[in-house]
Design a protein around this motif. Structure first.
Motif, PDB file in Angstrom:
ATOM      1  N   THR A 185      53.265   0.083 -41.485  1.00 49.94           N
ATOM      2  CA  THR A 185      54.844   0.403 -41.512  1.00 49.94           C
ATOM      3  C   THR A 185      55.305  -0.314 -42.666  1.00 49.94           C
ATOM      4  N   ASP A 186      56.696   0.277 -42.902  1.00 44.48           N
ATOM      5  CA  ASP A 186      57.223  -0.202 -44.139  1.00 44.48           C
ATOM      6  C   ASP A 186      57.139  -1.602 -44.578  1.00 44.48           C
ATOM      7  N   THR A 187      57.293  -2.470 -43.370  1.00 45.62           N
ATOM      8  CA  THR A 187      57.197  -3.871 -43.581  1.00 45.62           C
ATOM      9  C   THR A 187      56.056  -4.522 -43.310  1.00 45.62           C
ATOM     10  N   ILE A 188      55.015  -4.063 -42.487  1.00 49.00           N
ATOM     11  CA  ILE A 188      53.741  -4.777 -42.468  1.00 49.00           C
ATOM     12  C   ILE A 188      52.763  -3.518 -42.878  1.00 49.00           C
ATOM     13  N   ASN A 189      52.058  -3.694 -43.801  1.00 50.07           N
ATOM     14  CA  ASN A 189      51.152  -2.643 -44.295  1.00 50.07           C
ATOM     15  C   ASN A 189      49.929  -3.234 -45.193  1.00 50.07           C
ATOM     16  N   TYR A 190      48.954  -2.166 -45.740  1.00 49.09           N
ATOM     17  CA  TYR A 190      47.977  -2.530 -46.202  1.00 49.09           C
ATOM     18  C   TYR A 190      48.076  -2.942 -47.624  1.00 49.09           C
ATOM     19  N   THR A 191      49.233  -3.082 -48.115  1.00 46.53           N
ATOM     20  CA  THR A 191      49.612  -3.512 -49.506  1.00 46.53           C
ATOM     21  C   THR A 191      49.611  -5.132 -49.568  1.00 46.53           C
ATOM     22  N   GLN A 192      49.641  -5.594 -48.208  1.00 47.68           N
ATOM     23  CA  GLN A 192      49.625  -7.061 -48.026  1.00 47.68           C
ATOM     24  C   GLN A 192      48.389  -7.686 -47.631  1.00 47.68           C
ATOM     25  N   ASN A 193      48.258  -8.876 -47.862  1.00 52.27           N
ATOM     26  CA  ASN A 193      46.852  -9.406 -47.314  1.00 52.27           C
ATOM     27  C   ASN A 193      46.908  -9.990 -46.018  1.00 52.27           C
ATOM     28  N   LEU A 194      46.863  -9.154 -45.132  1.00 52.51           N
ATOM     29  CA  LEU A 194      47.080  -9.440 -43.778  1.00 52.51           C
ATOM     30  C   LEU A 194      45.735  -9.801 -43.228  1.00 52.51           C
ATOM     31  N   GLU A 195      45.775 -10.257 -41.721  1.00 52.21           N
ATOM     32  CA  GLU A 195      44.861 -10.801 -41.155  1.00 52.21           C
ATOM     33  C   GLU A 195      43.576  -9.943 -41.083  1.00 52.21           C
ATOM     34  N   ALA A 255      39.797  -7.116 -54.118  1.00 51.32           N
ATOM     35  CA  ALA A 255      38.792  -8.564 -54.212  1.00 51.32           C
ATOM     36  C   ALA A 255      37.450  -8.336 -54.243  1.00 51.32           C
ATOM     37  N   GLY A 256      37.070  -7.615 -53.066  1.00 43.89           N
ATOM     38  CA  GLY A 256      35.470  -7.320 -53.059  1.00 43.89           C
ATOM     39  C   GLY A 256      35.031  -6.215 -53.616  1.00 43.89           C
ATOM     40  N   GLY A 257      35.633  -5.392 -54.379  1.00 48.31           N
ATOM     41  CA  GLY A 257      35.171  -4.297 -54.813  1.00 48.31           C
ATOM     42  C   GLY A 257      34.676  -3.304 -53.928  1.00 48.31           C
ATOM     43  N   LEU A 258      35.400  -2.978 -52.866  1.00 43.47           N
ATOM     44  CA  LEU A 258      35.274  -2.040 -51.736  1.00 43.47           C
ATOM     45  C   LEU A 258      35.937  -0.814 -52.418  1.00 43.47           C
ATOM     46  N   ASP A 259      35.406   0.183 -52.799  1.00 48.79           N
ATOM     47  CA  ASP A 259      36.148   1.541 -53.201  1.00 48.79           C
ATOM     48  C   ASP A 259      36.574   2.436 -52.207  1.00 48.79           C
ATOM     49  N   VAL A 260      35.636   2.672 -51.312  1.00 48.17           N
ATOM     50  CA  VAL A 260      35.946   3.692 -50.167  1.00 48.17           C
ATOM     51  C   VAL A 260      35.981   3.284 -48.896  1.00 48.17           C
ATOM     52  N   ALA A 261      36.987   3.377 -48.223  1.00 49.42           N
ATOM     53  CA  ALA A 261      37.018   3.145 -46.685  1.00 49.42           C
ATOM     54  C   ALA A 261      37.335   4.165 -45.827  1.00 49.42           C
TER      55      ALA A 261
END
Length: 437
Positions: free
Chosen positions: A63-73, A83-89
């Motif tokens: 969403t606009d307020t909770i999303n993957y730009t944040q370090n969520l749980e 941080a871990g160098g994962l390139d492709v998800a």
């Protein structure tokens, strides 16, 4: 530039070198060797494209307020990937199995579309400067080279297709590049591995519609995923498919006797087919004895923690009985419960250890020796129950590369395991589609 917790690794290595029986020179030599190995692994991890074929999602995190730009749980998000160098998800459009009815198909389709929309919102609206959707191997390499993270889309369970085969092309046009035809429970397309439990089957492999879907996936250039379908379903898919197939998140049954893993005969089928098995870091599919011992010991702790938070703890097998609403509510707090319970367990002497990265790489070793390196890859099943000690979320991705380096894999081999083999299959599937049309 990928970042790593090298200083932490060095501290661990330093502590392991403290042995009164060894001389200072011996300790220094061991430490220098350890640092050199870590630096070599770091350099390799920097250069190769790391690709994880199975990362589940919750639309509430898009969403606009909770999303993957944040370090969520969540185990996967952009800060953790960086941080871990994962390139492709590969973000997963997952739908749990329900009734084989028009009502069930409609609900499943709507759920699938909500997840497609969430992924597109991430790459198009929320963070287009940080992550981009890839549709083929060229896209993967181009986007990765640009410094952005790469999103790809897989479908877990063909149930949302319903009885309308045109939905397969709709999903392909939305970016889906692989699909499994069932999950836990028989779908309208094929039998599930879960039929092993009671030996009750619905189709004895593929249904007639399932056979049509396999042909349609070949026509479009969508990879067929056999991680959840039954062994007979897999056998029939391989016989029917003109293209290689994948197991997006499975391991070796010889090392862990779960029906979600592939036995030696199935591994040989994959080799002959030219496909790839994406070894999965899911504790229950990695080391049964360690996982069961740990779960039995930590279950009462998790129940207490859940209760203190006003929730009930459920094992994975128990979540099948929950409504979708109750499942979502539990999944929202599951990671927090596990984290708090682990913290409590870490203070208990001689508490049973977790399944770890070493156990996970044992499966890679086994399959490489059994069918050859070109047929083996890597997946996590993060945010869907996956994760082992040392690779508990995307921020710890480097530890897998480090373990591979420790075991003597070369950079070329590591590149194949992390992404080369899977992208090869994707290319071959697309080539079959071009020749078919």
């Amino acid at each position: 530039m990928k970042s790593f917790y090298i200083s932490l690794c060095i501290l661990i290595m330093t502590a392991s070198c403290k042995n009164g029986a060894k001389s200072t020179t011996d300790n220094s030599s061991t430490l220098n060797d350890s640092i050199a190995l870590i630096e070599r692994a770091k350099a390799i991890h920097d250069r190769v494209i790391t690709l994880d074929t199975h990362c589940d999602i919750n639309v509430k995190n898009f969403t606009d307020t909770i999303n993957y730009t944040q370090n969520l749980e969540s185990q996967v998000n952009l800060p953790k990937m960086k941080a871990g160098g994962l390139d492709v998800a590969w973000f997963i459009v997952y739908t749990g199995q329900d009734t084989l009815s028009d009502e069930g198909y409609k609900k499943a389709y709507d759920n699938a579309m909500s997840k497609f929309n969430a992924i597109h919102k991430l790459v198009e609206d929320i963070a287009p400067d940080q992550i981009e959707l890839a549709l083929n191997s060229d896209d993967v390499r181009r986007i990765s080279k640009s410094g952005k993270k790469v999103a790809m889309i897989g479908i877990e369970n063909g149930y949302p297709v319903g009885t309308d085969i045109t939905n397969v092309e709709k999903f392909y046009n939305l970016g889906a590049r692989y699909m499994s035809l069932s999950h836990n429970g028989h779908s309208q397309l094929c039998d599930s591995n879960t039929g092993e439990e009671d030996n009750v089957w619905l189709h004895d492999g593929l249904s007639d519609l399932g056979k049509e879907v396999v042909e349609e996936m070949n026509r479009l250039g969508m990879m067929i995923d056999v991680s959840h379908p039954s062994k007979e379903s897999m056998k029939q898919m391989i016989a029917l498919s003109k293209a290689p197939i994948i197991a997006s998140h499975s391991s070796a049954r010889a090392l862990c006797g779960h029906s979600r893993n592939l036995d030696d005969e199935q591994l040989q089928w994959m080799k002959t087919n030219g496909g790839v098995i994406q070894t999965v870091a899911f504790q229950a599919y990695t080391n049964t004895e360690k996982n069961d011992a740990r779960n039995e010991a930590i279950k009462p702790i998790r129940k207490d923690v859940a209760q203190s938070l006003g929730h009930t703890w459920y094992e994975w097998s128990e979540t099948k009985t929950l409504s979708e609403e109750d499942k979502d509510a539990f999944y929202d707090v599951r990671a927090k419960i596990i984290k708090l319970a682990d913290e409590k367990a870490s203070k208990i002497k001689d508490f049973p250890p977790k399944v770890d990265v070493s156990d996970f790489v044992n499966h890679i070793d086994y399959m490489v020796k059994k069918i050859g390196l070109k047929h083996v890859g890597i997946s996590s099943d993060f945010d869907g129950g996956g994760g082992v000690e040392g690779w508990s979320d995307a921020s710890e991705t480097f530890n897998v590369t480090l373990e591979l380096v420790k075991r003597g894999y070369t950079e070329t081999e590591i590149e194949q395991l992390w992404s080369g083999n899977l992208l090869r299959v994707l290319d071959e599937v697309e080539a079959v589609a071009k020749n078919t049309n």
